[in-house]
Design an enzyme around this catalytic site. Structure first.
Site, PDB file in Angstrom:
ATOM      1  N   GLU A 278       0.811  -1.215   0.000  1.00 29.45           N
ATOM      2  CA  GLU A 278       0.000   0.000   0.000  1.00 29.45           C
ATOM      3  C   GLU A 278       0.845   1.266   0.000  1.00 29.45           C
ATOM      4  OE1 GLU A 278      -0.615  -1.685   4.197  1.00 29.45           O
ATOM      5  OE2 GLU A 278       0.378  -2.295   2.379  1.00 29.45           O
ATOM      6  N   ASP A 320      18.353  22.635 -31.141  1.00 35.37           N
ATOM      7  CA  ASP A 320      18.659  23.883 -31.827  1.00 35.37           C
ATOM      8  C   ASP A 320      20.125  24.217 -31.583  1.00 35.37           C
ATOM      9  OD1 ASP A 320      18.331  26.179 -33.240  1.00 35.37           O
ATOM     10  OD2 ASP A 320      17.330  27.284 -31.639  1.00 35.37           O
ATOM     11  N   ASP A 613       7.760  26.337 -33.678  1.00 31.52           N
ATOM     12  CA  ASP A 613       8.283  25.093 -33.105  1.00 31.52           C
ATOM     13  C   ASP A 613       7.239  24.357 -32.276  1.00 31.52           C
ATOM     14  OD1 ASP A 613      10.795  25.519 -34.188  1.00 31.52           O
ATOM     15  OD2 ASP A 613      11.525  26.598 -32.429  1.00 31.52           O
ATOM     16  N   ASN A 675       6.633  -8.490   0.662  1.00 28.21           N
ATOM     17  CA  ASN A 675       5.241  -8.910   0.805  1.00 28.21           C
ATOM     18  C   ASN A 675       5.047 -10.377   0.402  1.00 28.21           C
ATOM     19  OD1 ASN A 675       4.440  -6.368   1.699  1.00 28.21           O
ATOM     20  ND2 ASN A 675       4.170  -5.625  -0.379  1.00 28.21           N
ATOM     21  N   GLU A 678       6.023 -12.531   3.309  1.00 30.59           N
ATOM     22  CA  GLU A 678       5.001 -12.587   4.363  1.00 30.59           C
ATOM     23  C   GLU A 678       3.904 -13.584   4.011  1.00 30.59           C
ATOM     24  OE1 GLU A 678       3.687  -8.589   4.823  1.00 30.59           O
ATOM     25  OE2 GLU A 678       5.650  -7.853   5.463  1.00 30.59           O
ATOM     26  N   ASN A 703       4.704  -4.748   8.121  1.00 31.65           N
ATOM     27  CA  ASN A 703       4.429  -4.067   6.858  1.00 31.65           C
ATOM     28  C   ASN A 703       4.705  -2.577   6.966  1.00 31.65           C
ATOM     29  OD1 ASN A 703       3.666  -5.003   4.282  1.00 31.65           O
ATOM     30  ND2 ASN A 703       1.785  -3.807   4.412  1.00 31.65           N
ATOM     31  N   THR A 706       9.086  -2.394   8.137  1.00 30.41           N
ATOM     32  CA  THR A 706      10.103  -2.868   7.197  1.00 30.41           C
ATOM     33  C   THR A 706       9.796  -2.542   5.754  1.00 30.41           C
ATOM     34  OG1 THR A 706       9.056  -5.041   7.004  1.00 30.41           O
ATOM     35  CG2 THR A 706      10.697  -4.769   8.727  1.00 30.41           C
ATOM     36  N   ASP A 707       8.606  -2.054   5.456  1.00 33.97           N
ATOM     37  CA  ASP A 707       8.266  -1.705   4.079  1.00 33.97           C
ATOM     38  C   ASP A 707       8.458  -0.220   3.811  1.00 33.97           C
ATOM     39  OD1 ASP A 707       7.694  -4.282   3.562  1.00 33.97           O
ATOM     40  OD2 ASP A 707       5.616  -3.972   2.961  1.00 33.97           O
TER      41      ASP A 707
END
Length: 886
Positions: A278, A320, A613, A675, A678, A703, A706-707
């Site tokens: 998430e 250019d 241009d 994930n 887990e 989550n 450590t995420d």
């Protein structure tokens, strides 16, 4: 109303403009010249956005389910996780929105007005009714104006009428009830000047303008979602369903092995929610926002998020010459006359006095001379250089204008490549003309040798062509000068001219350009020069810059007619696509060249500054406009604006684009592998009939800890040192392709094996009780996921030299997360909530030792090159980066 009537009604002076005092009074009376800005994202909207996703609903459902079962502590903990997630997302998105607002302020539009008789640029928001506005091709009109002067003036009013064809403008009054499209004496706020020059009195500002009235009736459209955001969103939704299916299977397996139904349902729901990354959109937003600020600090203003990703995939830059590769500081160094050449040394008048040529250069101009090079000059650098050269020979522009009053101007025509001004000269008129030498020569019948005119026969034209080629080969910019006298001011300006000479200007190469060109070539990015200049001049500059080697391939504009018409044969297309320089290129041809390179499989970045241009800038994958000399139209069409107009800035921005994409891919791999581990840890254990090694609250804590923080740290990395030493990636390459899925699966399996191994050893070898064995499994998984951040590095450098190891944010995230784990274990109240009894010294040593196993194996796989992506066409082209047209 006639011009005189509108001037009286506005209390305006069509010659001197308003005074500064009057402008201040009117600004206080009428207010700033701005449309009402719809606040698309208030902080309340951003906060609400954090709770509008399937992931959040699953978390809320898990909390509600816990409350329903009477587990108040667990339900409260899940809500706390939900609140922390929302806070992180809210803070990051709020910063990103504020970043975009600040970046828009950097590129605010300024308007050229005349006040107290002097031309000056002011913020468009300070333009007031009665102001005299000066217009030229490329300007975005910033208020509704009644024209008082128009020279070949045309305006694109498609924003009001929907008609893309430019409308010719004049100063004549029209009927009071004429529709907007028929009001030829007016130009309107938000429209674009496509041709010519003019002046106009401001009749309305802000919401009182035509576009303001339309704006009041419409709702502001929402901002488009970037391609990268859509890819990440699709990835997250697929993962939701995948993880839900795995969770259902795990619950069914656990119930079949006799575990309590309620425990399995809670574990399944929590696992399904926690296993989905998430934090993915949150970290992506932070990564993009920080990248945009880094680019802005390096003078590259990004106008939309999608450009950040695309920059890293660019394979060819169509650039250019003037002002991008060169300094855009012109100096006249030589004047070619029919019988001789005169050197012009800055600060000293030439020994000979070719006054006629310098006089024509000073008359045929739209530049404001000011008081010298530091005295408030404004205008085209070449015109300013001609004015400065005239000053050196004692020609005063103001006195010259009084002696030869200008009565008409023929604005520069990009097709004929000339401009002209008409001046009263006694009983007749003097036509002063300047432009591309070959075009001016073609329009001339004779030449002035300093004493009299003589015919321009074939031999003389051939001699001029030779001298022109020799000068251009030295890298000089050339301007042809001519004149004629006539009885009226209405004759065609480009017929029957007398050729006077060629002004040679030097525009030095930017000092950082050769290094930037070499860097782009090492990165597999091809650089192609597009210029309206002479082929020999362009080739000389290209050789000095390192484009095309010692013999760059040049294609001139006249050879591109079949390309514009769409009738070019395959061999001709291949030859065109192989060119290093396109000289004498009309702005309209640039669009055809962009399409040619795109059809050949290139990701095209293109620079531009003029109104013509704009179509090519919009067509290119990355349109790059000049911030200093670019027109408003070009800036509006571009994806990126260079505040310093420097080519080296493009390379710096490209480097940052590659780093951003690498960082996004890196933290996606990291999040997904954590994930997956887990899911597997709990799923395998329950499927084998063992007690769950992790509890729902522990999964949610993992989550979050450590995420999110290590993923944030990866998103802030500065990139591998060799990011610009490899060819561009394929633009169709996904964020997570097959090599990345292999890496995710292998890392997830390794972490799972280590965690289950520690769990088994704790139960068997150490004979720990079940709750202490769960603590060992929890710590093993948490620490293994922290060390896993080093497993997402590339194999191009050693462990300590890698971008991950050199990222201070990574070490800070590891220290923070380790501290939180220690607090969770040592603080009795938190340990009780998470159900983490202390496993003893032996349990801690086991958890730490087993957590290092995935790190060691992961580093071994990196060293063996298991994760390297297979070679592709661009690798074979490296380092030249040249792709052939089909």
């Amino acid at each position: 109303m006639p011009v005189s009537g509108i001037a009286r009604s506005l209390g305006a002076d069509i010659l001197r403009g308003l005074s500064d005092d009057e402008a201040r009074k009117r600004l206080a009376s009428f207010g700033p010249n701005r449309l009402r800005v719809h606040r698309r994202k208030r902080w309340q909207d951003i906060l609400g956005h954090q709770f509008r996703s399937m992931l959040v609903w699953l978390l809320a459902g898990a909390a509600g389910f816990s409350f329903l079962l009477g587990d108040l502590v667990e339900g409260g903990a899940i809500l706390a996780v939900l609140a922390i997630n929302a806070a992180i997302g809210f803070g990051t998105e709020l910063r990103a929105v504020r970043s975009m607002v600040s970046l828009r302020r950097i590129a605010q539009v300024r308007t050229l007005v005349r006040r107290d008789g002097r031309n000056r640029k002011v913020d468009a928001g300070k333009v007031v009714p009665g102001d005299l506005v000066i217009l030229e091709a490329g300007d975005i009109v910033t208020a509704d104006l009644r024209l008082v002067r128009a020279s070949n003036l045309e305006s694109n009013e498609s924003v009001l009428t929907g008609e893309p064809v430019p409308v010719a403008k004049a100063t004549d009054p029209v009927a009071a009830d004429a529709p907007v499209g028929d009001r030829v004496g007016m130009v309107f706020k938000g429209t674009a000047i496509t041709k010519g020059t003019g002046e106009g009195l401001v009749t309305a500002t802000g919401m009182a303008t035509e576009i303001g009235r339309i704006s009041a009736l419409t709702e502001a459209a929402g901002e488009a979602e970037s391609l990268l955001e859509r890819r990440l969103d699709r990835l997250a939704h697929r993962l939701v369903w995948l993880m839900l299916a795995l969770a259902v299977a795990m619950v069914a397996g656990g119930v079949a092995h006799g575990h309590p139904v309620t425990d399995m349902i809670k574990t399944g729901v929590a696992l399904a929610v926690a296993a989905v990354p998430e934090g993915l959109p949150v970290v992506a937003t932070l990564c993009l926002a920080r990248g945009m600020w880094r680019m802005a600090a390096r003078n590259a203003v990004i106008r939309n998020l999608a450009s950040v990703e695309t920059l890293g995939a660019t394979t060819v830059i169509l650039t250019d010459k003037t002002g991008t590769l060169t300094e855009n500081e012109m100096t006249v160094v030589r004047l070619l006359l029919p019988e001789s050449g005169v050197s012009v040394i800055p600060g000293r008048a030439p020994e000979e006095g070719p006054e006629l040529a310098f006089r024509l250069g000073a008359l045929c101009t739209t530049a404001e001379p000011g008081d010298g090079r530091s005295g408030g000059q404004s205008g085209d650098p070449m015109e300013l250089a001609l004015l400065d050269a005239a000053r050196q020979v004692g020609i005063d522009r103001s006195a010259l204008a009084d002696r030869y009053p200008e009565v008409r101007e023929h604005a520069f025509d990009p097709v004929q490549k000339m401009m002209a001004t008409v001046h009263r000269d006694g009983d007749g008129y003097l036509y002063a003309v300047k432009g591309a030498p070959e075009h001016v020569l073609a329009a001339a019948d004779c030449e002035w040798d300093g004493r009299a005119t003589r015919p321009l026969d074939k031999a003389r034209r051939s001699d001029w062509a030779r001298r022109q080629t020799e000068a251009a080969a030295g890298g000089l910019r050339l301007i042809g000068l001519a004149m004629k006298r006539a009885a009226t001011a209405t004759e065609p300006p480009y017929t029957g001219l007398t050729f006077v000479g060629i002004a040679c200007l030097r525009d030095p190469l930017r000092a950082d350009v050769p290094g930037a060109i070499r860097a782009s070539q090492r990165a597999g990015v091809r650089v192609v020069m597009l210029t309206g200049d002479h082929a020999d001049t362009a080739a000389a500059i290209a050789r000095d810059a390192g484009i095309g080697g010692d013999e760059p391939r040049v294609v001139e504009g006249h050879a591109l007619g079949a390309l514009d018409a769409g009738t070019a044969e395959e061999s001709a297309l291949r030859r065109i696509a192989d060119a290093d320089i396109f000289a004498r290129v009309a702005p309209e041809t640039k669009l055809s060249l962009v399409k040619l390179f795109q059809d050949a499989g290139h990701v095209v970045a293109m620079t531009g500054d003029g109104v013509n241009d704009a179509p090519a800038l919009r067509k290119a994958h990355i349109g790059i406009a000049m911030g200093r000399r670019g027109t408003d139209v070009a800036r509006e069409a571009a994806d990126m604006i260079l505040k310093d107009d420097a080519f080296a800035t493009i390379i710096l921005a490209m480097h940052q684009g590659r780093v951003i994409f690498d960082n996004i891919r890196r933290f996606v791999i990291y999040l997904m592998s954590c994930n997956v581990s887990e899911i597997l840890v709990v799923g395998i254990a329950v499927g084998a009939g063992l007690p769950p090694p992790l509890l729902p609250l522990q999964i949610l804590f993992l989550n979050l800890v450590t995420d999110v923080f290590p993923a944030f740290a990866l998103g802030l990395g500065r990139g591998d040192a060799g990011v610009m030493q490899r060819p561009p990636r394929d633009p169709a390459e996904p964020v997570v392709g097959r090599p990345e899925w292999v890496r995710i699966a292998l890392l997830g399996i390794i972490i799972t094996a280590a965690t289950l191994g520690a769990f088994w050893l704790a139960l068997g070898r150490l004979a720990l009780p079940g709750d202490q064995a769960i603590t060992v499994a929890f710590l093993t998984l948490a620490l293994a996921q922290l060390w896993n951040v080093f497993n997402v590095r590339t194999g191009r450098s050693g462990f300590l030299q890698s971008d991950v190891a050199r990222n201070p944010f990574v070490w800070a995230a590891i220290a923070l997360c380790t501290g939180l784990l220690a607090v969770a274990l040592a603080l009795p109240e938190l340990a009780l909530v998470l159900d983490l009894p202390h496993p003893g010294k032996a349990g801690l040593i086991l958890a730490f030792g087993m957590s290092l196993v995935p790190l060691a194996l992961g580093q071994g796989l990196v060293a063996l090159g298991v994760y390297d992506r297979p070679g592709r066409a661009s690798d074979r082209d490296h380092p030249g980066g040249r792709r052939r047209a089909a």
